[in-house]
Structure formats: C-alpha cells, structure tokens
Write a protein that holds these residues in place. Structure first.
Motif, PDB file in Angstrom:
ATOM      1  N   ALA A 153       0.820  -1.208   0.000  1.00  8.77           N
ATOM      2  CA  ALA A 153       0.000   0.000   0.000  1.00  8.77           C
ATOM      3  C   ALA A 153       0.853   1.258   0.000  1.00  8.77           C
ATOM      4  N   LYS A 154       0.373   2.279  -0.689  1.00  7.49           N
ATOM      5  CA  LYS A 154       0.979   3.609  -0.636  1.00  7.49           C
ATOM      6  C   LYS A 154       0.019   4.522   0.120  1.00  7.49           C
ATOM      7  N   GLU A 155       0.487   5.706   0.487  1.00  3.19           N
ATOM      8  CA  GLU A 155      -0.319   6.640   1.283  1.00  3.19           C
ATOM      9  C   GLU A 155      -1.647   6.982   0.611  1.00  3.19           C
ATOM     10  N   GLU A 156      -1.662   7.058  -0.720  1.00  5.84           N
ATOM     11  CA  GLU A 156      -2.845   7.486  -1.461  1.00  5.84           C
ATOM     12  C   GLU A 156      -3.991   6.482  -1.405  1.00  5.84           C
ATOM     13  N   ILE A 157      -3.720   5.263  -0.952  1.00  2.89           N
ATOM     14  CA  ILE A 157      -4.753   4.230  -0.944  1.00  2.89           C
ATOM     15  C   ILE A 157      -5.910   4.581  -0.014  1.00  2.89           C
ATOM     16  N   LEU A 158      -5.646   5.356   1.022  1.00 11.59           N
ATOM     17  CA  LEU A 158      -6.690   5.713   1.978  1.00 11.59           C
ATOM     18  C   LEU A 158      -7.723   6.671   1.379  1.00 11.59           C
ATOM     19  N   LYS A 159      -7.351   7.347   0.302  1.00 14.57           N
ATOM     20  CA  LYS A 159      -8.266   8.293  -0.345  1.00 14.57           C
ATOM     21  C   LYS A 159      -9.091   7.637  -1.442  1.00 14.57           C
ATOM     22  N   LYS A 160      -8.837   6.368  -1.732  1.00 13.96           N
ATOM     23  CA  LYS A 160      -9.480   5.666  -2.844  1.00 13.96           C
ATOM     24  C   LYS A 160     -10.643   4.819  -2.361  1.00 13.96           C
ATOM     25  N   SER A 161     -11.592   4.604  -3.266  1.00  8.99           N
ATOM     26  CA  SER A 161     -12.704   3.696  -2.987  1.00  8.99           C
ATOM     27  C   SER A 161     -12.291   2.274  -3.369  1.00  8.99           C
ATOM     28  N   LEU A 162     -13.104   1.309  -3.007  1.00 11.80           N
ATOM     29  CA  LEU A 162     -12.810  -0.086  -3.316  1.00 11.80           C
ATOM     30  C   LEU A 162     -12.749  -0.317  -4.826  1.00 11.80           C
ATOM     31  N   ASP A 163     -13.640   0.319  -5.581  1.00 14.38           N
ATOM     32  CA  ASP A 163     -13.625   0.174  -7.041  1.00 14.38           C
ATOM     33  C   ASP A 163     -12.332   0.710  -7.642  1.00 14.38           C
ATOM     34  N   GLU A 164     -11.862   1.832  -7.148  1.00 12.28           N
ATOM     35  CA  GLU A 164     -10.614   2.413  -7.654  1.00 12.28           C
ATOM     36  C   GLU A 164      -9.416   1.533  -7.327  1.00 12.28           C
ATOM     37  N   ILE A 165      -9.430   0.932  -6.145  1.00 10.45           N
ATOM     38  CA  ILE A 165      -8.340   0.041  -5.752  1.00 10.45           C
ATOM     39  C   ILE A 165      -8.364  -1.226  -6.603  1.00 10.45           C
ATOM     40  N   THR A 166      -9.556  -1.755  -6.861  1.00  7.65           N
ATOM     41  CA  THR A 166      -9.686  -2.935  -7.714  1.00  7.65           C
ATOM     42  C   THR A 166      -9.165  -2.647  -9.117  1.00  7.65           C
ATOM     43  N   LYS A 167      -9.498  -1.485  -9.661  1.00  5.58           N
ATOM     44  CA  LYS A 167      -9.019  -1.110 -10.998  1.00  5.58           C
ATOM     45  C   LYS A 167      -7.503  -0.929 -11.012  1.00  5.58           C
ATOM     46  N   ALA A 168      -6.948  -0.384  -9.934  1.00  5.75           N
ATOM     47  CA  ALA A 168      -5.498  -0.221  -9.841  1.00  5.75           C
ATOM     48  C   ALA A 168      -4.806  -1.581  -9.792  1.00  5.75           C
ATOM     49  N   CYS A 169      -5.361  -2.513  -9.030  1.00  2.00           N
ATOM     50  CA  CYS A 169      -4.800  -3.866  -8.963  1.00  2.00           C
ATOM     51  C   CYS A 169      -4.877  -4.543 -10.328  1.00  2.00           C
ATOM     52  N   GLU A 170      -6.007  -4.390 -10.979  1.00  2.10           N
ATOM     53  CA  GLU A 170      -6.200  -4.985 -12.304  1.00  2.10           C
ATOM     54  C   GLU A 170      -5.210  -4.405 -13.315  1.00  2.10           C
ATOM     55  N   LYS A 171      -5.001  -3.100 -13.251  1.00  3.54           N
ATOM     56  CA  LYS A 171      -4.070  -2.417 -14.157  1.00  3.54           C
ATOM     57  C   LYS A 171      -2.645  -2.916 -13.957  1.00  3.54           C
ATOM     58  N   VAL A 172      -2.229  -3.035 -12.701  1.00  2.00           N
ATOM     59  CA  VAL A 172      -0.868  -3.469 -12.388  1.00  2.00           C
ATOM     60  C   VAL A 172      -0.649  -4.921 -12.814  1.00  2.00           C
ATOM     61  N   LEU A 173      -1.643  -5.779 -12.578  1.00  2.00           N
ATOM     62  CA  LEU A 173      -1.526  -7.180 -12.967  1.00  2.00           C
ATOM     63  C   LEU A 173      -1.498  -7.323 -14.491  1.00  2.00           C
ATOM     64  N   ALA A 174      -2.334  -6.574 -15.170  1.00  2.00           N
ATOM     65  CA  ALA A 174      -2.401  -6.655 -16.633  1.00  2.00           C
ATOM     66  C   ALA A 174      -1.127  -6.117 -17.286  1.00  2.00           C
ATOM     67  N   LYS A 175      -0.482  -5.169 -16.642  1.00  2.00           N
ATOM     68  CA  LYS A 175       0.731  -4.557 -17.184  1.00  2.00           C
ATOM     69  C   LYS A 175       1.831  -5.591 -17.425  1.00  2.00           C
ATOM     70  N   HIS A 176       1.903  -6.608 -16.574  1.00  2.00           N
ATOM     71  CA  HIS A 176       2.912  -7.659 -16.715  1.00  2.00           C
ATOM     72  C   HIS A 176       2.330  -8.971 -17.229  1.00  2.00           C
ATOM     73  N   GLY A 177       1.097  -8.948 -17.718  1.00  2.00           N
ATOM     74  CA  GLY A 177       0.487 -10.150 -18.273  1.00  2.00           C
ATOM     75  C   GLY A 177       0.161 -11.205 -17.242  1.00  2.00           C
ATOM     76  N   LEU A 178      -0.145 -10.786 -16.029  1.00  2.00           N
ATOM     77  CA  LEU A 178      -0.458 -11.716 -14.941  1.00  2.00           C
ATOM     78  C   LEU A 178      -1.953 -11.928 -14.753  1.00  2.00           C
ATOM     79  N   LEU A 179      -2.742 -11.388 -15.674  1.00  2.00           N
ATOM     80  CA  LEU A 179      -4.193 -11.469 -15.575  1.00  2.00           C
ATOM     81  C   LEU A 179      -4.720 -12.077 -16.864  1.00  2.00           C
TER      82      LEU A 179
END
Length: 116
Positions: A87-113
């Motif tokens: 987690a980074k500091e900015e995670i506390l300002k995000k909603s669950l949907d935004e965090i899910t999209k961030a996780c999805e983006k990071v996983l897709a970036k390296h072809g892990l999804l």
C-alpha cells in the motif's frame, strides 16, 4: 477473508519475493511478484502497509481494502506465482472500485491477468 491456501505468512517468503521479484506500481499500490519454483502450486498473495501509510488503524484498513479488491481478481490471476501488494499513502483516499481497478491495471501490465 482470503482462504488460507492463498495467503503468504512467513517473513522468509516475503523477503525472498522482495529480493528476487519484479515490481510494478500504480498511484495507490505497488505489486511485487515472482514465479514459483514448483509448478501446480496455488496462487499465494501477501499484503503490506508500512508506517508511511499511517497509524495501525489506517494500515489495517489499507490491507483489508487490498484484500477485498484481490478476492474479485483471484480467479483471473496467473497461477504459479507469488504476489505481494504494498500500500501507498494514497490508498486511503481511494474507494474499493478504484483500488480494484489499480490492482487490475498493475496485474495486466505484466500479463499476470487472464482476459475475461
């Protein structure tokens, strides 16, 4: 709650992944991952939030939010890998949907999804 077979718990495992793994970041979290040595092992996921995120209540909330976001993505994640979400500091300002999209983006970036 994430099932026990999917959790990373031992400090030795976390240290190994941090040293040997590749990392990729988003605005609110960082992913560190490494392929497993043995095939046919289940996906294992760990969550980390340092004191930079805030006090213990805020760190625990950040970990819970990441855990809930990953539960949705777990069936699509590439097997035979170990993952740590930091987690980074900015995670506390995000909603669950935004965090899910961030996780999805990071996983897709390296072809892990897998596409769905």
């Amino acid at each position: 709650m994430l099932a026990k077979k999917y959790r990373l718990k031992k400090r030795k495992t976390f240290t190994y992944i941090y040293k040997r793994g590749k990392s990729c970041g988003a605005d609110c979290l960082t992913l560190v991952f490494v392929p497993c040595k043995m095939k046919d092992t289940p996906i294992r996921v760990g969550f980390s939030a340092s004191k930079k995120v805030g006090n213990s209540v805020k760190r625990h909330r950040a970990s819970r939010m990441m855990r809930e976001a990953i539960k949705v993505l777990l069936p699509r994640m590439k097997p035979d890998h170990n993952y740590i979400f930091v987690a980074k500091e900015e995670i506390l300002k995000k909603s669950l949907d935004e965090i899910t999209k961030a996780c999805e983006k990071v996983l897709a970036k390296h072809g892990l999804l897998s596409p769905n």
